[in-house]
Motif scaffolding. Structure first.
Motif, PDB file in Angstrom:
ATOM      1  N   LEU A 165     -20.391  -4.458  -2.247  1.00  0.00           N
ATOM      2  CA  LEU A 165     -19.814  -6.168  -2.390  1.00  0.00           C
ATOM      3  C   LEU A 165     -20.910  -7.087  -3.073  1.00  0.00           C
ATOM      4  CD1 LEU A 165     -17.153  -5.466   0.566  1.00  0.00           C
ATOM      5  CD2 LEU A 165     -17.157  -4.865  -2.177  1.00  0.00           C
ATOM      6  N   GLY A 166     -22.092  -6.701  -3.370  1.00  0.00           N
ATOM      7  CA  GLY A 166     -22.788  -7.599  -4.590  1.00  0.00           C
ATOM      8  C   GLY A 166     -22.434  -8.487  -4.446  1.00  0.00           C
ATOM      9  N   GLY A 167     -22.377  -9.868  -4.779  1.00  0.00           N
ATOM     10  CA  GLY A 167     -22.084 -11.082  -5.096  1.00  0.00           C
ATOM     11  C   GLY A 167     -21.160 -11.911  -4.407  1.00  0.00           C
ATOM     12  N   SER A 168     -20.584 -10.816  -3.191  1.00  0.00           N
ATOM     13  CA  SER A 168     -18.658 -11.181  -2.607  1.00  0.00           C
ATOM     14  C   SER A 168     -19.249 -12.774  -1.639  1.00  0.00           C
ATOM     15  CB  SER A 168     -18.743 -10.534  -1.705  1.00  0.00           C
ATOM     16  OG  SER A 168     -19.715 -10.069  -0.247  1.00  0.00           O
ATOM     17  N   THR A 169     -20.188 -13.122  -1.324  1.00  0.00           N
ATOM     18  CA  THR A 169     -20.691 -14.679  -1.126  1.00  0.00           C
ATOM     19  C   THR A 169     -20.072 -15.809  -2.914  1.00  0.00           C
ATOM     20  OG1 THR A 169     -22.203 -14.163   0.497  1.00  0.00           O
ATOM     21  CG2 THR A 169     -21.916 -16.329  -0.428  1.00  0.00           C
ATOM     22  N   SER A 170     -20.310 -15.330  -3.278  1.00  0.00           N
ATOM     23  CA  SER A 170     -20.047 -15.934  -4.943  1.00  0.00           C
ATOM     24  C   SER A 170     -19.034 -15.873  -5.395  1.00  0.00           C
ATOM     25  CB  SER A 170     -21.142 -16.359  -6.686  1.00  0.00           C
ATOM     26  OG  SER A 170     -22.246 -16.098  -5.467  1.00  0.00           O
ATOM     27  N   MET A 171     -18.572 -15.042  -4.782  1.00  0.00           N
ATOM     28  CA  MET A 171     -17.310 -14.628  -5.494  1.00  0.00           C
ATOM     29  C   MET A 171     -15.733 -15.971  -3.986  1.00  0.00           C
ATOM     30  SD  MET A 171     -14.337 -13.010  -7.561  1.00  0.00           S
ATOM     31  CE  MET A 171     -15.063 -12.276  -8.688  1.00  0.00           C
TER      32      MET A 171
ATOM     33  N   THR B 264      -8.872 -25.177  -3.640  1.00  0.00           N
ATOM     34  CA  THR B 264      -8.667 -26.252  -2.379  1.00  0.00           C
ATOM     35  C   THR B 264      -8.662 -27.295  -3.321  1.00  0.00           C
ATOM     36  OG1 THR B 264     -11.326 -25.719  -2.045  1.00  0.00           O
ATOM     37  CG2 THR B 264      -9.257 -24.899  -0.965  1.00  0.00           C
ATOM     38  N   ALA B 265      -9.691 -27.214  -4.719  1.00  0.00           N
ATOM     39  CA  ALA B 265     -10.347 -28.311  -5.092  1.00  0.00           C
ATOM     40  C   ALA B 265      -9.470 -28.090  -6.386  1.00  0.00           C
ATOM     41  CB  ALA B 265     -11.610 -28.066  -5.538  1.00  0.00           C
ATOM     42  N   ARG B 266      -9.230 -29.790  -6.637  1.00  0.00           N
ATOM     43  CA  ARG B 266      -8.037 -30.684  -8.140  1.00  0.00           C
ATOM     44  C   ARG B 266      -9.152 -31.117  -9.265  1.00  0.00           C
ATOM     45  NH1 ARG B 266      -6.489 -26.279  -6.824  1.00  0.00           N
ATOM     46  NH2 ARG B 266      -4.659 -25.139  -6.264  1.00  0.00           N
ATOM     47  N   PRO B 267      -9.523 -30.514 -10.497  1.00  0.00           N
ATOM     48  CA  PRO B 267      -9.460 -29.303 -10.971  1.00  0.00           C
ATOM     49  C   PRO B 267     -10.570 -28.783 -10.387  1.00  0.00           C
ATOM     50  CG  PRO B 267     -10.422 -31.133 -12.246  1.00  0.00           C
ATOM     51  CD  PRO B 267      -9.916 -31.804 -11.190  1.00  0.00           C
ATOM     52  N   PRO B 268     -10.612 -27.184 -10.236  1.00  0.00           N
ATOM     53  CA  PRO B 268     -11.262 -26.274  -9.893  1.00  0.00           C
ATOM     54  C   PRO B 268     -12.568 -26.602  -9.715  1.00  0.00           C
ATOM     55  CG  PRO B 268      -9.564 -25.588  -9.897  1.00  0.00           C
ATOM     56  CD  PRO B 268      -9.010 -26.410 -11.126  1.00  0.00           C
ATOM     57  N   ARG B 269     -14.048 -26.518 -10.021  1.00  0.00           N
ATOM     58  CA  ARG B 269     -15.285 -26.997  -9.744  1.00  0.00           C
ATOM     59  C   ARG B 269     -15.797 -25.167  -9.790  1.00  0.00           C
ATOM     60  NH1 ARG B 269     -18.886 -31.495  -8.756  1.00  0.00           N
ATOM     61  NH2 ARG B 269     -20.042 -31.171 -10.347  1.00  0.00           N
ATOM     62  N   ILE B 270     -15.731 -24.177 -11.180  1.00  0.00           N
ATOM     63  CA  ILE B 270     -16.322 -22.889 -10.504  1.00  0.00           C
ATOM     64  C   ILE B 270     -17.475 -22.921 -11.285  1.00  0.00           C
ATOM     65  CG2 ILE B 270     -16.192 -19.563 -10.684  1.00  0.00           C
ATOM     66  CD1 ILE B 270     -13.793 -21.884  -9.334  1.00  0.00           C
ATOM     67  N   HIS B 271     -18.356 -21.961 -10.295  1.00  0.00           N
ATOM     68  CA  HIS B 271     -19.796 -22.339 -10.375  1.00  0.00           C
ATOM     69  C   HIS B 271     -20.514 -21.909 -11.661  1.00  0.00           C
ATOM     70  CE1 HIS B 271     -23.802 -21.968 -10.590  1.00  0.00           C
ATOM     71  NE2 HIS B 271     -24.191 -22.346  -9.373  1.00  0.00           N
ATOM     72  N   PRO B 272     -20.817 -22.098 -12.812  1.00  0.00           N
ATOM     73  CA  PRO B 272     -21.313 -21.216 -14.019  1.00  0.00           C
ATOM     74  C   PRO B 272     -21.677 -20.180 -14.067  1.00  0.00           C
ATOM     75  CG  PRO B 272     -22.469 -23.386 -13.609  1.00  0.00           C
ATOM     76  CD  PRO B 272     -22.065 -23.169 -12.790  1.00  0.00           C
ATOM     77  N   TYR B 273     -22.619 -19.790 -13.308  1.00  0.00           N
ATOM     78  CA  TYR B 273     -22.816 -18.654 -13.279  1.00  0.00           C
ATOM     79  C   TYR B 273     -22.596 -17.814 -12.023  1.00  0.00           C
ATOM     80  CZ  TYR B 273     -27.340 -20.674 -15.145  1.00  0.00           C
ATOM     81  OH  TYR B 273     -27.652 -21.616 -16.135  1.00  0.00           O
ATOM     82  N   THR B 274     -21.316 -17.862 -12.010  1.00  0.00           N
ATOM     83  CA  THR B 274     -20.363 -17.102 -11.016  1.00  0.00           C
ATOM     84  C   THR B 274     -20.493 -15.680 -11.390  1.00  0.00           C
ATOM     85  OG1 THR B 274     -18.921 -19.113 -10.436  1.00  0.00           O
ATOM     86  CG2 THR B 274     -18.618 -16.360  -9.811  1.00  0.00           C
ATOM     87  N   VAL B 275     -20.296 -15.214 -12.490  1.00  0.00           N
ATOM     88  CA  VAL B 275     -20.231 -13.909 -13.010  1.00  0.00           C
ATOM     89  C   VAL B 275     -21.581 -13.248 -12.864  1.00  0.00           C
ATOM     90  CG1 VAL B 275     -20.251 -12.182 -15.306  1.00  0.00           C
ATOM     91  CG2 VAL B 275     -18.033 -14.236 -15.278  1.00  0.00           C
ATOM     92  N   VAL B 276     -22.906 -13.744 -13.343  1.00  0.00           N
ATOM     93  CA  VAL B 276     -24.104 -13.189 -12.831  1.00  0.00           C
ATOM     94  C   VAL B 276     -24.249 -12.986 -11.659  1.00  0.00           C
ATOM     95  CG1 VAL B 276     -24.758 -13.600 -15.117  1.00  0.00           C
ATOM     96  CG2 VAL B 276     -25.451 -15.308 -13.588  1.00  0.00           C
ATOM     97  N   ARG B 277     -24.145 -14.003 -10.691  1.00  0.00           N
ATOM     98  CA  ARG B 277     -24.113 -13.583  -9.297  1.00  0.00           C
ATOM     99  C   ARG B 277     -23.236 -12.679  -8.687  1.00  0.00           C
ATOM    100  NH1 ARG B 277     -23.389 -19.713  -6.931  1.00  0.00           N
ATOM    101  NH2 ARG B 277     -25.461 -21.034  -7.169  1.00  0.00           N
ATOM    102  N   VAL B 278     -22.408 -12.340  -9.245  1.00  0.00           N
ATOM    103  CA  VAL B 278     -21.488 -11.462  -8.517  1.00  0.00           C
ATOM    104  C   VAL B 278     -21.456  -9.854  -8.998  1.00  0.00           C
ATOM    105  CG1 VAL B 278     -18.799 -10.717  -8.803  1.00  0.00           C
ATOM    106  CG2 VAL B 278     -19.596 -12.791  -8.204  1.00  0.00           C
ATOM    107  N   MET B 279     -22.152 -10.363 -10.425  1.00  0.00           N
ATOM    108  CA  MET B 279     -21.745  -7.902 -10.674  1.00  0.00           C
ATOM    109  C   MET B 279     -22.978  -7.329  -9.559  1.00  0.00           C
ATOM    110  SD  MET B 279     -24.346  -9.287 -14.147  1.00  0.00           S
ATOM    111  CE  MET B 279     -26.279  -9.601 -14.076  1.00  0.00           C
TER     112      MET B 279
END
Length: 404
Positions: A105-111, A120-135
């Motif tokens: 499942l690769g980067g499931s921790t980042s997902m 939970t966060a308003r507004p959400p602050r998604i990590h900018p490298y989520t895509v390349v961490r998760v692939m």
């Protein structure tokens, strides 16, 4: 063409390297601990096998920012294997060097972290490298850049067979002349609430033994209740014999055979016939007979059906009680996509040390009429060849043969 193993690396709940892994397996020392669960999320207390060592201590914050935990684990294991192989800082002939890496499942921790932000966060602050961490090819990509491995990049995600299949496919890649060297293995990090909830919901996780958490996973035991999730990584350096000898490398073992089959029966129920095909193909690929194998490292997840089916398939290939067998997941947990690589490292170490690990926590087993289960203490042998099994949800089966 012979393909030699010249470097090994491992990081798991049993320690920071391959020697610590083998020491713990010989001593029967478990890395399984209690997890408190989460009442908020409906997660019951359970057993897990975490890595406790600090990761990537040499990376700058900016570099570390690019990585999911599973790729940090990959960097640790690969640094060990690369160093043991005595290679320069990066491949001397990049266009003749490859990487083959497995993860379930690769980067499931980042997902999961991104979902936590979303809900939970308003507004959400998604990590900018989520895509390349998760692939799924994230770890393989980092490794190719670090060591300049430009011949080929194989990223295998085939559930619990992922890293074993990555290793086997690299074996064939080297044999065909695509490369002279390959960095192979797998990494996984699934010990977060979302993952644990999913496995609990499926009903295949062992219940926490409150009196003895370390003994919660009992492969092949009559009282087995299921698997314990672990995390970690394992790596191997593979080289053609000509390449290894030309640079004066010291071979640790030979990766001699690979078999891969698909059950085509059920998504989660194992099939003995499919497993048998994989083992027989691996033996044929290695040019060995069942009688030549001195040890089988079983997939052995401690599920009721899984262990019984594997007992039947191993007995079909090797005969009833025809070969010493043990499953090491009782001590280091089930690393899912990284399990095959870690268990292959354990298998190679067992052959080199001449001591086969015992089945930890095995008290009684109705499967003893089919399997010669190593009990109590490591078994001293002078075996020259061994087979390691990895059988996955989805019906994928991978078997690897190594010899000294």
């Amino acid at each position: 063409m012979r393909i030699l193993i010249t470097g090994l690396g491992a990081i798991s709940a049993l320690g920071a390297d391959a020697e610590a892994l083998s020491d713990a397996l010989e001593a029967g020392r478990s890395g399984v601990v209690a997890h408190p669960g989460s009442a908020e999320h409906g997660l019951a207390p359970c057993a897990v096998a975490p890595v406790t060592q600090p990761l990537a201590v040499g990376l700058s914050p900016a570099q570390r920012n690019l990585h999911d935990r599973h790729s940090l684990l990959a960097l640790e294991a690969c640094a060990q294997a690369w160093a043991q192989a005595g290679l320069p800082e990066s491949a001397s002939e990049p266009d003749r060097a490859a990487v083959a890496w497995g993860t379930g499942l690769g980067g499931s921790t980042s997902m999961e972290a991104s979902y936590q932000q979303m809900f939970t966060a308003r507004p959400p602050r998604i990590h900018p490298y989520t895509v390349v961490r998760v692939m799924a090819n994230s770890a393989a990509s980092h490794l190719s850049m670090k060591y300049q491995l430009r011949s080929a990049q194989l990223a295998v995600s085939n559930a619990c067979a992922s890293s074993a299949q990555a290793i086997g496919e690299a074996l064939w890649l080297l044999r065909t002349g695509r490369a002279d060297l390959a960095l192979v293995g797998g990494s996984e990090s699934l010990l977060h609430v979302g993952s644990l909830l999913c496995w609990q919901a499926m009903g295949v996780m062992a219940k926490l033994d409150a009196a003895a958490p370390a003994e919660s996973c009992r492969p092949f035991d009559d009282a087995r209740q299921g698997l314990v999730l672990g995390e970690g990584a394992a790596a191997l350096v593979l080289e053609t014999e000509a390449h290894a000898l030309a640079r004066g490398a010291r071979p640790l073992a030979e990766l001699a055979g690979y078999g891969h089959s698909t059950d085509a029966v059920h998504l989660s129920r194992p099939d003995a016939a499919g497993q048998e095909r994989a083992m027989r193909m691996a033996l044929q690929d290695a040019g060995l007979r069942p009688a030549d194998i001195g040890y089988v490292n079983a997939h052995g997840t401690a599920t009721d059906a899984g262990d019984a089916v594997e007992a039947a398939s191993v007995a079909a290939v090797f005969g009833a009680r025809g070969v010493p067998v043990s499953a090491t997941k009782a001590l280091h947990g089930h690393l899912i996509g990284a399990g095959g690589a870690l268990e292959l490292v354990a298998t190679i170490q067992a052959l080199r040390r001449g001591r086969l690990p015992a089945n930890a926590h095995l008290r009684s087993s109705a499967l003893l009429d089919q399997l010669d289960l190593i009990q109590g203490a490591p078994r001293a042998v002078a075996a020259e060849a061994a087979l390691s099994n990895s059988f996955a949800f989805g019906g994928s089966n991978a078997s690897l043969v190594v010899r000294l």
